[in-house]
Design a protein around this motif. Structure first.
Motif, PDB file in Angstrom:
ATOM      1  N   GLY A  22      -3.707  -0.057   5.832  1.00 24.98           N
ATOM      2  CA  GLY A  22      -3.766   1.404   5.853  1.00 24.98           C
ATOM      3  C   GLY A  22      -2.419   2.115   5.841  1.00 24.98           C
ATOM      4  O   GLY A  22      -2.344   3.312   6.120  1.00 24.98           O
ATOM      5  N   ASN A  23      -1.347   1.397   5.538  1.00 21.53           N
ATOM      6  CA  ASN A  23      -0.031   2.034   5.491  1.00 21.53           C
ATOM      7  C   ASN A  23       0.186   2.772   4.180  1.00 21.53           C
ATOM      8  O   ASN A  23      -0.446   2.480   3.170  1.00 21.53           O
ATOM      9  N   ASN A  24       1.110   3.734   4.240  1.00 21.00           N
ATOM     10  CA  ASN A  24       1.507   4.484   3.068  1.00 21.00           C
ATOM     11  C   ASN A  24       2.777   3.811   2.542  1.00 21.00           C
ATOM     12  O   ASN A  24       3.780   3.748   3.244  1.00 21.00           O
ATOM     13  N   ILE A  25       2.718   3.275   1.328  1.00 20.11           N
ATOM     14  CA  ILE A  25       3.853   2.482   0.837  1.00 20.11           C
ATOM     15  C   ILE A  25       4.663   3.237  -0.227  1.00 20.11           C
ATOM     16  O   ILE A  25       4.098   3.793  -1.169  1.00 20.11           O
ATOM     17  N   PHE A  26       5.983   3.218  -0.051  1.00 20.82           N
ATOM     18  CA  PHE A  26       6.907   3.680  -1.076  1.00 20.82           C
ATOM     19  C   PHE A  26       7.539   2.422  -1.663  1.00 20.82           C
ATOM     20  O   PHE A  26       8.382   1.799  -1.026  1.00 20.82           O
ATOM     21  N   GLY A  27       7.074   2.039  -2.836  1.00 20.40           N
ATOM     22  CA  GLY A  27       7.498   0.771  -3.411  1.00 20.40           C
ATOM     23  C   GLY A  27       8.466   0.965  -4.567  1.00 20.40           C
ATOM     24  O   GLY A  27       8.332   1.898  -5.358  1.00 20.40           O
ATOM     25  N   ILE A  28       9.437   0.062  -4.634  1.00 21.46           N
ATOM     26  CA  ILE A  28      10.445   0.115  -5.701  1.00 21.46           C
ATOM     27  C   ILE A  28      10.449  -1.212  -6.446  1.00 21.46           C
ATOM     28  O   ILE A  28      10.365  -2.277  -5.829  1.00 21.46           O
ATOM     29  N   SER A  29      10.541  -1.135  -7.770  1.00 22.34           N
ATOM     30  CA  SER A  29      10.782  -2.354  -8.545  1.00 22.34           C
ATOM     31  C   SER A  29      11.362  -1.968  -9.897  1.00 22.34           C
ATOM     32  O   SER A  29      11.295  -0.808 -10.299  1.00 22.34           O
ATOM     33  N   ARG A  30      11.928  -2.967 -10.582  1.00 25.56           N
ATOM     34  CA  ARG A  30      12.530  -2.726 -11.882  1.00 25.56           C
ATOM     35  C   ARG A  30      11.464  -2.476 -12.938  1.00 25.56           C
ATOM     36  O   ARG A  30      11.610  -1.657 -13.801  1.00 25.56           O
ATOM     37  N   ASN A  31      10.363  -3.268 -12.868  1.00 31.71           N
ATOM     38  CA  ASN A  31       9.296  -3.107 -13.858  1.00 31.71           C
ATOM     39  C   ASN A  31       7.935  -3.121 -13.196  1.00 31.71           C
ATOM     40  O   ASN A  31       7.791  -3.490 -12.042  1.00 31.71           O
ATOM     41  N   GLN A  32       6.973  -2.696 -14.029  1.00 25.88           N
ATOM     42  CA  GLN A  32       5.613  -2.671 -13.539  1.00 25.88           C
ATOM     43  C   GLN A  32       4.846  -3.842 -14.151  1.00 25.88           C
ATOM     44  O   GLN A  32       4.640  -3.884 -15.352  1.00 25.88           O
ATOM     45  N   THR A  33       4.440  -4.785 -13.323  1.00 25.47           N
ATOM     46  CA  THR A  33       3.681  -5.921 -13.819  1.00 25.47           C
ATOM     47  C   THR A  33       2.195  -5.565 -13.850  1.00 25.47           C
ATOM     48  O   THR A  33       1.794  -4.519 -13.331  1.00 25.47           O
ATOM     49  N   GLU A  34       1.402  -6.446 -14.409  1.00 31.73           N
ATOM     50  CA  GLU A  34      -0.046  -6.223 -14.459  1.00 31.73           C
ATOM     51  C   GLU A  34      -0.630  -6.124 -13.044  1.00 31.73           C
ATOM     52  O   GLU A  34      -1.446  -5.254 -12.749  1.00 31.73           O
ATOM     53  N   GLU A  35      -0.149  -7.020 -12.159  1.00 32.39           N
ATOM     54  CA  GLU A  35      -0.643  -7.021 -10.768  1.00 32.39           C
ATOM     55  C   GLU A  35      -0.303  -5.710 -10.073  1.00 32.39           C
ATOM     56  O   GLU A  35      -1.117  -5.165  -9.330  1.00 32.39           O
ATOM     57  N   LEU A  36       0.909  -5.208 -10.326  1.00 29.31           N
ATOM     58  CA  LEU A  36       1.325  -3.949  -9.690  1.00 29.31           C
ATOM     59  C   LEU A  36       0.494  -2.786 -10.227  1.00 29.31           C
ATOM     60  O   LEU A  36       0.074  -1.910  -9.459  1.00 29.31           O
ATOM     61  N   SER A  37       0.230  -2.780 -11.534  1.00 24.23           N
ATOM     62  CA  SER A  37      -0.602  -1.719 -12.124  1.00 24.23           C
ATOM     63  C   SER A  37      -1.970  -1.693 -11.471  1.00 24.23           C
ATOM     64  O   SER A  37      -2.497  -0.621 -11.154  1.00 24.23           O
TER      65      SER A  37
END
Lengths: 73, 238
Positions: free
Chosen positions: B24-39
């Motif tokens: 239930g946390n609110n996440i501010f996530g950073i990454s270089r690219n967006q993978t299928e899993e992240l999408s």
């Protein structure tokens, strides 16, 4: 601006359970007269930046209230 | 809680993000690219905010990450997970890849910690900072000297963060993680992996779930007396 800075200084003092100041003058020294230590000064610069968008320590450490207003000009 | 996590597109970062979202946390996530899993994760979780940012850039941390992405949101935790590995023998050491690794693994995370602490001071938050370190900093592995040195730097930085900001209730810890089956170790041959696993008590790769659970514990109030520590999650490396 003066009242806001006064308020910010008292917020920082209150957060550390220190004695608040009744009035503010330019010759007051942040450490010796107001009672700030290095952690308080860090919080002070963060709170002033949030309000005025100026990092007062960016160009080096300052030691008096008057210098805060110099940096905010 | 509002939690900043780096390197969320794959591997351990993805696992940590998924786990923290499920709690239930609110996440501010950073990454270089967006993978299928992240999408997929972005489509299914409204409480996941994503910023495309390359940690090789330490100069725009304040404007891009803090002013534009996080804004006035009070941060409760920062998980420094993103890392790159420059594997080679010391005799082949080159300045360019060394500096580029230090930017991603050490310099930019240090800048992020700077602004995290400033955010926590502004909002009076007793925040938790967690660095993902590596067992290689403690038990040498051939070819990992340069990579391991970045993790050693983070461990020293974390210990000193804990000491400097403890009075404000801000905590900092490192998770010293053993070898996992992630992209990070994908360049190793099965024989090399096997040799590494034989050096652990449990004789197998570290389960990312175990790391994610510990991250979750360290971000919570339950761990409020734990700071300045290196916590080993390494299957009992001998």
């Amino acid at each position: 601006m003066r009242d806001t800075v006064h308020q910010i200084i008292n917020t920082v003092l209150a957060n550390r359970g220190k004695k608040l100041i009744d009035s503010l003058n330019d010759s007051m020294r942040l450490r010796d007269d107001i009672g700030f230590d290095s952690l308080d000064l860090a919080e002070l610069t963060v709170r002033i930046e949030a309000q005025f968008n100026v990092d007062i320590f960016e160009k080096g450490i300052i030691s008096t209230v008057g210098e805060i207003f110099e940096r905010l000009k | 809680m509002n939690i900043l996590v780096t390197g969320i597109s794959k591997g351990l970062g993805l696992e940590i993000t998924r786990h923290l979202l499920e709690s239930g946390n609110n996440i501010f996530g950073i990454s270089r690219n967006q993978t299928e899993e992240l999408s997929t994760l972005l489509n299914t979780h409204k409480n996941l905010n994503w910023l495309q940012y390359d940690l090789a850039d330490s100069t725009n941390v304040k404007t891009k990450v803090f002013n534009e992405f996080i804004g006035n949101t009070p941060l409760h935790a920062f998980i420094n997970n993103a890392a790159v590995a420059y594997d080679d023998l010391i005799t082949n050491l080159n300045d360019e890849p060394l500096l580029s690794m230090y930017r991603v693994n050490v310099f930019t995370p240090m800048h992020i910690v700077k602004y995290c602490i400033r955010n926590m001071l502004l909002h009076n938050t007793k925040g938790s900072i967690i660095h993902i370190s590596s067992i290689s900093a403690h038990t040498g592995y051939k070819g990992l000297a340069m990579y391991a040195s970045t993790k050693g730097a983070l461990e020293a930085f974390s210990k000193n963060t804990a000491r400097e900001w403890g009075e404000k209730g801000i905590r900092s810890n490192c998770l010293v993680v053993g070898f996992m089956e992630t992209d990070m170790s994908s360049t190793l041959t099965p024989e090399q992996k096997n040799r590494i696993f034989q050096r652990t008590s449990l004789k197998k790769p570290v389960d990312p779930r175990s790391v994610a659970e510990t991250v979750s514990f360290l971000t919570s109030e339950k761990s409020n007396s734990i700071t300045g520590q290196n916590i080993f999650i390494d299957n009992g490396t001998i």
